[in-house]
Design a protein around this motif. Structure first.
Motif, mmCIF file in Angstrom:
data_model
loop_
_atom_site.group_PDB
_atom_site.id
_atom_site.type_symbol
_atom_site.label_atom_id
_atom_site.label_comp_id
_atom_site.label_asym_id
_atom_site.label_seq_id
_atom_site.Cartn_x
_atom_site.Cartn_y
_atom_site.Cartn_z
ATOM 1 N N TRP A 20 -12.019 4.628 23.515
ATOM 2 C CA TRP A 20 -11.568 3.898 22.325
ATOM 3 C C TRP A 20 -12.550 2.794 21.949
ATOM 4 C CZ3 TRP A 20 -8.499 4.848 18.534
ATOM 5 C CH2 TRP A 20 -8.060 3.813 17.706
ATOM 6 N N GLU A 68 -2.490 2.906 22.252
ATOM 7 C CA GLU A 68 -1.170 2.752 22.837
ATOM 8 C C GLU A 68 -1.191 3.290 24.263
ATOM 9 O OE1 GLU A 68 1.557 4.783 20.342
ATOM 10 O OE2 GLU A 68 1.348 3.387 18.655
ATOM 11 N N VAL A 80 -4.552 6.800 15.928
ATOM 12 C CA VAL A 80 -3.904 6.281 17.123
ATOM 13 C C VAL A 80 -4.316 7.133 18.319
ATOM 14 C CG1 VAL A 80 -1.698 5.776 18.240
ATOM 15 C CG2 VAL A 80 -1.947 5.489 15.759
ATOM 16 N N ARG A 138 -5.526 2.145 16.527
ATOM 17 C CA ARG A 138 -4.534 1.573 17.418
ATOM 18 C C ARG A 138 -4.546 2.337 18.746
ATOM 19 N NH1 ARG A 138 -0.591 2.174 14.361
ATOM 20 N NH2 ARG A 138 0.733 3.751 15.393
ATOM 21 N N ALA A 172 -7.552 1.785 10.315
ATOM 22 C CA ALA A 172 -6.709 0.949 11.169
ATOM 23 C C ALA A 172 -6.482 1.669 12.496
ATOM 24 C CB ALA A 172 -5.387 0.646 10.477
ATOM 25 N N GLU A 200 2.187 9.377 11.529
ATOM 26 C CA GLU A 200 1.270 8.645 10.630
ATOM 27 C C GLU A 200 0.934 9.450 9.379
ATOM 28 O OE1 GLU A 200 1.237 6.900 14.547
ATOM 29 O OE2 GLU A 200 0.996 8.975 13.856
ATOM 30 N N PRO A 245 -4.255 5.037 9.451
ATOM 31 C CA PRO A 245 -4.381 4.774 10.886
ATOM 32 C C PRO A 245 -4.931 5.965 11.670
ATOM 33 C CG PRO A 245 -2.124 5.330 10.382
ATOM 34 C CD PRO A 245 -2.862 5.361 9.064
ATOM 35 N N GLN A 275 -14.738 2.072 18.174
ATOM 36 C CA GLN A 275 -14.283 0.941 17.355
ATOM 37 C C GLN A 275 -15.220 0.642 16.186
ATOM 38 O OE1 GLN A 275 -11.215 -0.931 17.481
ATOM 39 N NE2 GLN A 275 -10.983 1.091 18.431
#
Length: 451
Positions: A310, A327, A364, A325, A323, A439, A362, A314
């Protein structure tokens, strides 16, 4: 002849002929035994009935007129006088013990093994003394039954010939559809497609024919996808090659000079990297399909691997206004797998998600176990892109399928990434699937056995 025996029809005929021959020989031997035994038993019954009838005569002279009838049946007649003398045509067949038994008033029914022949003998005492004896050699009884036995053997020989002919016809019937099926298989092996496979014959042969027809259809589908994939890849290779050649010719002709050279150089580097990515994907897929790659399973912290992946993406999220995210649950996610291969799968899925996700939507990356101590670790990559239909999901992991379907409609890669991911996950002992994401886009789900 040797070549014919190597065929199914030849071997089947030979086996049927051998089995039929053995069966006929055994049947003949058994028939001979039964016929002979039955003939001897019938001769005993006949002699016993006649001996009982003769024993009721009051004197030896009263049964002399029966001599001719007995002779027609092959029997020998002998008379035992009260003083023990034996007279008549069958006298030589009567032994001393039989004489003694008859004189003592006993009836005798036995088979006597003589020095030259075996004799069936029936003796009865007379009321006025003496006795009567009926005897017949077993050899004569069997000789009388020989014509019947010969007819039975002829019938068995006819049955043998019929069985061999029927076996040959049966072998031809069995082998003919197999030969047709083999011919169709050879045509398929030679590259011909849409081969008509004639169905017929036994159920097993029909099943083979149907399987061959299904194989033909599968080959046509697979080869069609391969052609489409190669055409798509060729097109993708042609685009950067055209740019490279155009800028190279411009540089060679001196059209690009001064400050423009740096921009052209950057373009050339980008296009070269694009070609390099295509080549690496193709090589990776080739190694996966030939199982020519290692998988080193050991306990690893999947949470640490996912955080590193991740972090690497970025910059792409920031540059495209996505966006992102992450988790992850608290603590480690221990899984026994190949950490490098897991990172490769996650990077590929994130790259695909970031490519199709528009600005402001997004992406994720999530991981979890369904319960404490669960044997399954689930990794999800969800996006807010255009998503996939049910038809897309059915072929999502077929190489080049989505690439060919959406080329020119949405951003696509080489068409190999999802196929590579599916093969790696399979080698890691897990499974990969795709479904609709909350999403709004697609959610790719990787399930791995946890440590």
């Amino acid at each position: 002849m040797k070549r014919w025996l190597g065929t199914l029809a030849g071997r089947t005929t030979a086996i049927i002929a051998a089995v039929a021959t053995v069966a006929v020989v055994l049947a003949g031997l058994l028939a001979a035994q039964l016929v002979n035994a039955t003939a001897v038993d019938e001769a005993k019954k006949y002699l016993a009935v006649e001996a009982d009838s003769l024993s009721k005569q009051t004197s030896l002279g009263g049964f002399q007129d029966l001599r001719a009838d007995l002779l027609t049946h092959g029997a020998r007649l002998a008379a035992i006088s009260s003083d023990g003398r034996v007279t008549g045509g069958g006298a030589r067949l009567v032994d001393a013990k039989t004489v003694a038994d008859v004189q003592s008033g006993k009836s005798v029914s036995k088979t006597v093994d003589g020095p030259q022949n075996t004799v069936v003998l029936e003796a009865r005492p007379l009321t006025n003394g003496g006795g009567v004896v009926l005897a017949q050699p077993v050899s004569e009884i069997r000789a009388a039954a020989a014509p019947l036995l010969s007819r039975m053997l002829i019938a068995l020989a006819v049955c043998l010939v019929f069985a061999i002919v029927a076996g040959a016809l049966l072998a031809q019937w069995l082998s003919r559809p197999l030969v047709r099926t083999a011919q169709s298989a050879h045509r398929l092996a030679a590259g011909e497609r849409s081969v008509e496979v004639a169905a017929g014959g036994p159920a097993e042969v029909v099943e083979v024919s149907q399987a061959l027809g299904a194989l033909d259809a599968a080959l046509r589908t697979s080869e069609g996808r391969q052609r489409e994939f190669l055409l798509s890849i060729s097109h993708e290779f042609r685009t950067p090659l055209t740019a490279l050649r155009g800028y190279a010719e411009a540089l060679a002709d001196g059209v690009v000079t001064g400050s423009d050279v740096a921009g052209v150089g950057r373009t050339l580097v980008a296009e070269t990297n694009r070609l390099d990515r295509f080549v690496r994907d193709l090589l990776e897929l080739a190694r996966l399909e030939s199982d020519d790659f290692r998988v080193d399973r050991q306990p690893v912290d999947a949470a640490l691997i996912l955080r590193e992946s991740w972090q690497a993406w970025q910059a792409v999220c920031s540059r495209n206004g996505i966006a992102g995210r992450l988790e992850l649950p608290q603590g480690a996610l221990i899984v026994r797998t190949d950490g490098q291969r897991l990172r490769q799968v996650v990077d590929g899925l994130l790259e695909n998600a970031l490519r199709v996700t528009p600005e402001g939507s997004p992406v994720v990356l999530a991981a979890y176990t369904t319960a404490p101590g669960s044997p399954v670790l689930t990794v999800e990559v969800r996006d807010g892109g255009p998503g996939l239909t049910e038809a897309d999901a059915a072929v999502a992991f077929d190489r080049g399928a989505l690439f060919a379907r959406y080329r020119g409609e949405r951003p696509v890669g080489s068409g190999l990434g999802l196929s590579i991911a599916a093969r790696i996950v399979g080698r890691l002992g897990g499974r990969i699937s795709v479904r609709a994401a909350l999403e709004g886009g697609a959610a790719f789900v990787v399930e791995l056995p946890a440590a």
